[in-house]
Structures are given as C-alpha cells and as structure tokens.
Design a protein around this motif. Structure first.
Motif, PDB file in Angstrom:
ATOM      1  N   VAL A 100       0.480  -8.657   6.065  1.00  0.00           N
ATOM      2  CA  VAL A 100       1.061  -8.445   7.693  1.00  0.00           C
ATOM      3  C   VAL A 100       0.532  -7.608   7.962  1.00  0.00           C
ATOM      4  O   VAL A 100       0.196  -7.015   9.081  1.00  0.00           O
ATOM      5  N   SER A 101       0.071  -6.268   7.154  1.00  0.00           N
ATOM      6  CA  SER A 101      -0.234  -4.755   7.104  1.00  0.00           C
ATOM      7  C   SER A 101      -1.230  -4.926   7.622  1.00  0.00           C
ATOM      8  O   SER A 101      -1.834  -4.008   7.753  1.00  0.00           O
ATOM      9  N   PHE A 102      -2.295  -5.364   6.539  1.00  0.00           N
ATOM     10  CA  PHE A 102      -3.547  -5.521   6.710  1.00  0.00           C
ATOM     11  C   PHE A 102      -4.136  -6.005   8.049  1.00  0.00           C
ATOM     12  O   PHE A 102      -5.045  -5.557   9.039  1.00  0.00           O
ATOM     13  N   ALA A 209      -0.193   1.642   4.406  1.00  0.00           N
ATOM     14  CA  ALA A 209       0.839   2.060   3.341  1.00  0.00           C
ATOM     15  C   ALA A 209       2.370   1.843   3.989  1.00  0.00           C
ATOM     16  O   ALA A 209       2.969   2.007   2.811  1.00  0.00           O
ATOM     17  N   VAL A 210       2.649   3.096   5.030  1.00  0.00           N
ATOM     18  CA  VAL A 210       3.883   2.872   5.399  1.00  0.00           C
ATOM     19  C   VAL A 210       4.521   1.730   5.825  1.00  0.00           C
ATOM     20  O   VAL A 210       5.364   1.621   5.695  1.00  0.00           O
ATOM     21  N   CYS A 211       3.807   0.798   6.434  1.00  0.00           N
ATOM     22  CA  CYS A 211       4.290  -0.805   6.520  1.00  0.00           C
ATOM     23  C   CYS A 211       4.571  -1.480   5.362  1.00  0.00           C
ATOM     24  O   CYS A 211       5.671  -1.706   4.711  1.00  0.00           O
ATOM     25  N   MET A 212       3.817  -1.244   3.919  1.00  0.00           N
ATOM     26  CA  MET A 212       4.431  -1.650   2.517  1.00  0.00           C
ATOM     27  C   MET A 212       5.490  -1.037   2.193  1.00  0.00           C
ATOM     28  O   MET A 212       6.457  -1.405   2.351  1.00  0.00           O
ATOM     29  N   ILE A 213       5.866   0.786   2.565  1.00  0.00           N
ATOM     30  CA  ILE A 213       7.247   0.830   2.226  1.00  0.00           C
ATOM     31  C   ILE A 213       7.857   0.261   3.007  1.00  0.00           C
ATOM     32  O   ILE A 213       8.522   0.690   2.087  1.00  0.00           O
ATOM     33  N   SER A 214       8.078   0.774   3.798  1.00  0.00           N
ATOM     34  CA  SER A 214       8.438  -0.172   5.366  1.00  0.00           C
ATOM     35  C   SER A 214       9.509  -0.983   5.027  1.00  0.00           C
ATOM     36  O   SER A 214      10.518  -1.673   4.421  1.00  0.00           O
ATOM     37  N   ALA A 215       8.526  -2.058   4.127  1.00  0.00           N
ATOM     38  CA  ALA A 215       8.511  -3.849   4.331  1.00  0.00           C
ATOM     39  C   ALA A 215       9.562  -3.751   2.432  1.00  0.00           C
ATOM     40  O   ALA A 215      10.199  -4.370   2.998  1.00  0.00           O
TER      41      ALA A 215
END
Length: 316
Positions: A100-102, A209-215
C-alpha cells in the motif's frame, strides 16, 4: 531517550494504572476503558501520517482488521501464544502495508487518500466474501491468548493492563520518532514537499517509512482486539472505521501525540453514552465535530493554549 519521557506522560500513565482500583470500575467500564485506550493509541499512530506528514489515510481500518484476523486465525487453530499472534500480525500487516505504501506514497493529496481507501476496500471485500475466513460472520468464539504458560489474558482487568502497556510502548516509540531528525524531516515534508526534495531527502522513502510504522502500530492494536471481543469480522475493515479514526485525531488535535489519545477516549465514551439513549448518535457526534472544527481547530488538547496562553508546540 530522555526527551521521549515527560513527567506529564508518566503521571497520566500512572493514574491510568490505578484506575481499575476505583470502586465504580466494573467489568463493563474496564472493557470500555480498553476500547478507549486501544482506539486512542491507533489514532495516535494515524496522527504520524495526518498531523506530522500531512497524509490523510482512509485505509487504517484495513491494518486494524488484518491484525485482528491474523490473531484470530491463530487462536482459532489452538495457537494461543500472545507473542505468536503479535508476530503473525506484524508479518501480515507489514507485507500489506509495504504494498500500500509503495503505490500510495507515489501520489499526493487526495490521490494518496483515495489509493489507501481503494486498497482497504479490496481487503474488506475479500474477507467479506471468502468463506475460509467466515465470510460476513468472520471468525467467532476464539479463545483468549496466553501471555506465558497457562497465564491467559481472559479477564477485563488483564486486557486493560495489556492495552495500557501497548499504549505506553506506542507512545514512547512515537515520541522518540517525532523528536528525532526523522520526525523533523516529516514535518518538513508536510510544510513543503518540493523543498524537502530539493534539499536532498528521498521524500517517498520517508513517507513509506512512516506509513509502515503507523500501519504496524495499528496492526498490533488489531491483534489485541480478539482477546477482548473473541471475534474478528470484516466490519472492522469498513471505511467508516477509518473515518472514525480520523475523527478521533481531529477531536484530540492534529500534530500531537497526546491529543489523538484524548480524542479516541472522548469519541469512545461519547459514542457509548449517546448510543445508550438514541439510535442516531452519529448526528450528535457530527455536531460535536463541527463545533470542534469551528471553535477549537486545535482540538481538545488546544484548550490548554486557550487557558494558559502558551504557544502551541507540535511535539506535545
């Protein structure tokens, strides 16, 4: 590390730790407190995107629901270790969030929001119509997870303290992130993405990176939910749940960490109290949100600025 701690945060966490000792804290209110802290923490993780990076995600319900399903699948099959459930949820949510983030971070503004919504709807539809995972009924009646040995998280009190630990660790992680150089780059991207890119920062990598952390923080919260509710259903992934997360952030205050936690708790308590009197409680919640947007644009946490007259800090 010292910047990640503040005496206010430690004091509030300590007060929450002794909250179950109050005489009115029945099992019902412990479960309500669990929901308030859980969704408040998820709102805090979402604020890393909305408040600090300027990215509005309508897909966080999918991260939450996938975490819940990952945990429920293991519990249904007799794998009762809490740590196994958390690790499996991190794996599942992490792989989905990477995809999703990519694709989503390659776009800006409304296109980012729409892409997160589209991905979430695909996941919702898959679980809604796949009988392997129970279809529209989801996975029901799962056993309580075990922390170590035969110590099961099977009471409202134990679930409350579990989510309290989750809140404390998530706040510590988010606090360290936003006070670091990484966090300052996120704010720079929010303020002027083109200028941040001109300065040499790989903007998409930071946003991914921030999307991954939040997810992942949201997925961990989802993995804790079946232990409290004993089920995981596709309704956890509805776009309206993502909308509720956004409302929690707005009520508490954008660009803060404590604010979304307060907003999440306020939303859960307001929803519970209003829904006990009327069926159209969302109208009341909508009116409250309109009032906050018009008269308290910095959210409930902004009241301290009005009272104390102190300058608002985005790292509150």
């Amino acid at each position: 590390m010292s910047r990640a701690f503040s005496w206010r945060a430690v004091l509030v966490w300590a007060l929450l730790a002794v909250l179950p000792a109050l005489p009115f804290m029945s099992k019902f209110y412990l479960l309500l407190a669990f929901d308030a802290l859980l969704f408040g923490t998820i709102a805090m993780s979402l604020d890393l995107l909305i408040g600090y990076t300027g990215l509005v995600s309508f897909g966080h319900a999918a991260f939450f629901g996938l975490g819940a399903y990952a945990s429920a699948v293991l519990l249904e099959r007799g794998i009762l270790s809490l740590w196994a459930c958390l690790l499996f949820a991190i794996l599942v949510v992490g792989l989905y969030a990477l995809v999703v983030s990519f694709f989503s971070t390659a776009r800006r503004g409304i296109y980012f929001a729409l892409l997160t919504l589209i991905f979430a709807e695909v996941v919702y539809t898959f679980f809604r119509y796949t009988q392997t995972f129970g279809g529209s009924d989801g996975i029901q009646g799962v056993a309580a997870p075990r922390l170590v040995g035969d110590f099961a998280i099977d009471t409202p009190l134990r679930n409350y303290y579990l989510v309290l630990v989750y809140l404390g660790l998530a706040y510590l992680a988010c606090r360290m992130l936003v006070t670091s150089h990484f966090g300052r780059v996120l704010v720079a991207i929010r303020e002027n993405e083109d200028r941040a890119r001109f300065l040499g920062y790989n903007v998409q990598r930071y946003k991914m990176a921030v999307c991954m952390i939040s997810a992942l923080l949201t997925g961990i919260g989802g993995a804790l939910y079946p232990g409290r509710s004993a089920f995981a259903t596709p309704d956890l992934m509805l776009w309206t749940v993502s909308g509720e997360f956004i409302i929690m952030v707005m009520i508490g205050g954008l660009g803060t960490l404590a604010g979304p936690v307060v907003g999440g708790a306020f939303f859960v308590l307001l929803q519970e109290k209003v829904s006990s009197y009327v069926d159209w409680y969302f109208i009341v919640i909508g009116l409250v949100l309109i009032f906050i947007v018009l008269f308290m644009p910095k959210g409930l946490l902004g009241i301290r600025e009005l009272v104390g007259g102190r300058r608002w800090r985005t790292t509150a």
